[in-house]
Each structure stands twice: as structure tokens, then as C-alpha cells.
Design an enzyme around this catalytic site. Structure first.
Site: not given
Ligand SMILES: *Cc1c(COP(=O)(O)O)cnc(C)c1O
Length: 323
Positions: A305, A53
């Protein structure tokens, strides 16, 4: 379809180059054996603040004009977006306000303060905190930076897709955790602009997958938010969604939904086989491979992510718990 071009992604990548890490792409021998093709893990768990993010938040802050930078930024996220925006704003010398409800635990409040943001406590729900953030945006002129449905946020997340193409030029399948769709939209815009034949997979949990429900309904819909191990994938996409819904509808080849037991297996596999601490939202790509949901035609890249899982919950899952 979208007002975000391939050039916007390239520019975003250059703009945030000194502000975010280029994360490693690591080969996974165990998942490669299982899938019968090379499997690579894109480690956004090693991004500063512990999630991808930071890319979108850094790009959004960097694109504010001088007057907007003077007035600051505001959001209401308790999770990875709040952390990322606080960090990105501090790094660029901009004031950040994060609105939280009275119910947010003290350790989260402290963590956001330590990243340099001002915390405003308001109301007893996430909705109350969100209204306060919008009020501050209106009254103080601070820029409200949403977690996913914003062109500068999406373009920032797209820098991750550009890195994947460079680090794995022969990629055939890209596995992306899917919630509001900012991550998916950014990555898919980069991938499909390079080669429409590369398949994009969006992966969510079964419990409260708002984007999946919206794609099925043919328009953004609300879903009930339910507790899940993939807590960063919770929440709606907004009934007034402007960007991520249409981009995901256009560019997503397949959506896969996982139950809690598979997400837990993904977290355990990451730790035991890959020596990675990952949160539930980040484990869904690994879990989809373990469940045999993907039929890969060639090299796979799995987006890992983030790593911001509660440590006690991580221990419980490692010891066999599913929730
Ligand atoms: C926010 C987030 C997501 C999903 O992202 P989106 O843009 O809302 O689809 C996935 N994994 C993590 C760790 C996140 O913080």
C-alpha cells in the site's frame, strides 16, 4: 448495505485516469515458492506521493462542484492522506489546507508545504488539529475530506481493485492492509462485484486494530492507539462510521492480526527478496504469507500500500530491530 455501486468504481477509475498511475503487478518468485501458488505484488508503493491514498483523494477533489473547488479542501492528516490530498488539490488547481498540531516534526510540515498545501498549526494534539480543520470547513466553506469514511474516497480506492482484476484475472485471494477500511472497502467492492468466490483478507497489526475490535464487538468501538511499525494502520474508525465498517463486515472473508516481529520480517523480506522499500502498513500482506496465515487455493495478489517509512527506522529494521 452500501451506497457505492460497481458503476461508481468504474466512473471513479475513468475520472482519475489522468491523475494517478496505474501501478505494476509484479510476480514474486520467492513468495510463490513459499505459498505453492503464484503470488503477485500490487505496487502502490510506486503510486505518486508514495501510497494508494492519492486515488481516493483525487476522486474526492474531482467530484467537488465549481463553487466547492473555489472554496478549497481541508484535512488534518499528518500521514499519507495529508500528502495525497495536498498533491491532488494542487494538481486540480484547488486550494488545500492541512491542519497540524505544534508537535508534528518540521520535516513533515515542510513536506506538506512543498506539495503545495497551506499548513495551519494549531494545538498540541491530533484532536486539536482535527477540530481546527472542522472549524475551517464550517467558517470558510472548505470541503472537509476525511481519509477513509467517504463514498468518493472509497470509490477512488476501488480503482485499485479494478486494476487487480484486469492484471490478474485468475486471482483467488486478495490480501489488503486494513485500518479505517477505505482501501479494503474499495478493493473488496470491486472484487466481490466481479466474483464473490474470490477471497478477501483484511490484515492489521495486533496493537490497536480498531476495525478488528469493532467487527468483534458488532459495532464501531474505540481502541487505545499504540506505537507500531505499521503506523499508517493506527487510529480509530470513528464511532459514527457510516460506510467502511458495514462494507468490511459484509465483504471481508478473513481478518488476520500480526505482531511487530512479523511486520518487521515483512519489511525485511520486501527489501532483501523483492528489492522494495515499503512501510510497515504495506508489509503486512507479505508478513501474513511468511507466517503461513493464508491457505491459498490459487493465485494471490498482495496489495503493497505505500513506501513512506522513515529512512532511519527502515535501516534499523533491516539491521534486525522489530520496533
Ligand atoms: C491509509 C493506509 C492504509 C490503510 O488504509 P485504510 O483505508 O485506512 O484502511 C494502509 N497502508 C498505507 C500505506 C496507508 O497509508
Amino acid at each position: 448495505m452500501s451506497s457505492i455501486s460497481a458503476d461508481d468504481l468504474l466512473k471513479a477509475r475513468q475520472r482519475i485516469a489522468g491523475l494517478v498511475r496505474q501501478t505494476p503487478l509484479e510476480h514474486s518468485p520467492s513468495l510463490s515458492r513459499l505459498a505453492g501458488v503464484p503470488v503477485w505484488l500490487k505496487l502502490e508503493s510506486q503510486q505518486a506521493t508514495g501510497s494508494f491514498k492519492l486515488r481516493g483523494a483525487s476522486n474526492a477533489v474531482a467530484q467537488l462542484d465549481a463553487e466547492q473547488k473555489r472554496l478549497g479542501v481541508v484535512t488534518a492528516s499528518t500521514g499519507n492522506h495529508g500528502r495525497a490530498l495536498a498533491f491532488a488539490a494542487a494538481q486540480q488547481g484547488v486550494k488545500a489546507i492541512v491542519c497540524l498540531s505544534e508537535l508534528v516534526p518540521q520535516n513533515k510540515v515542510r513536506a506538506i508545504r512543498e506539495l503545495g498545501a497551506e499548513v495551519v498549526i494549531k494545538g498540541r494534539s491530533q484532536d486539536d488539529a482535527q477540530l481546527e480543520a472542522l472549524r475551517i470547513a464550517r467558517e470558510q466553506g472548505a470541503a472537509f475530506i476525511p481519509p477513509f469514511d467517504h463514498p468518493h474516497v472509497i470509490a477512488g480506492q476501488g480503482s485499485l481493485g479494478l486494476e487487480i482484476l484486469e492484471q490478474c484475472p485468475d486471482v483467488c485471494e486478495v490480501l489488503v492492509p486494513l485500518s479505517g477500511g477505505g482501501l479494503f472497502a474499495g478493493v473488496a467492492l470491486a472484487i466481490k462485484a466481479s466474483s464473490p468466490a474470490i477471497r478477501t483478507h483484511g490484515i492489521s497489526m495486533q496493537l490497536g486494530a480498531a476495525m478488528h475490535a469493532s467487527l468483534e464487538a458488532g459495532e464501531p468501538v474505540e481502541v487505545e492507539e499504540l506505537p507500531t511499525l505499521a503506523d499508517s494502520l493506527g487510529g480509530g474508525i470513528g464511532l459514527d462510521n457510516r460506510f467502511t465498517y458495514s462494507i468490511t463486515r459484509e465483504l471481508c472473508d478473513q481478518v488476520h492480526l500480526l505482531d511487530e516481529a512479523s511486520i518487521a520480517r515483512g519489511i525485511r523480506h520486501a527489501y532483501r527478496e523483492e528489492r522494495l522499500v515499503v512501510e510497515g502498513a504495506a508489509a503486512v500482506g507479505i508478513a501474513a504469507l511468511l507466517d503461513g496465515l493464508i491457505e491459498p487455493r490459487g493465485p494471490v495478489v498482495v496489495v503493497i500500500s505505500g513506501r513512506n517509512i522513515d529512512i532511519d527506522q527502515h535501516l534499523r529494521v533491516l539491521n534486525g530491530a522489530d520496533a
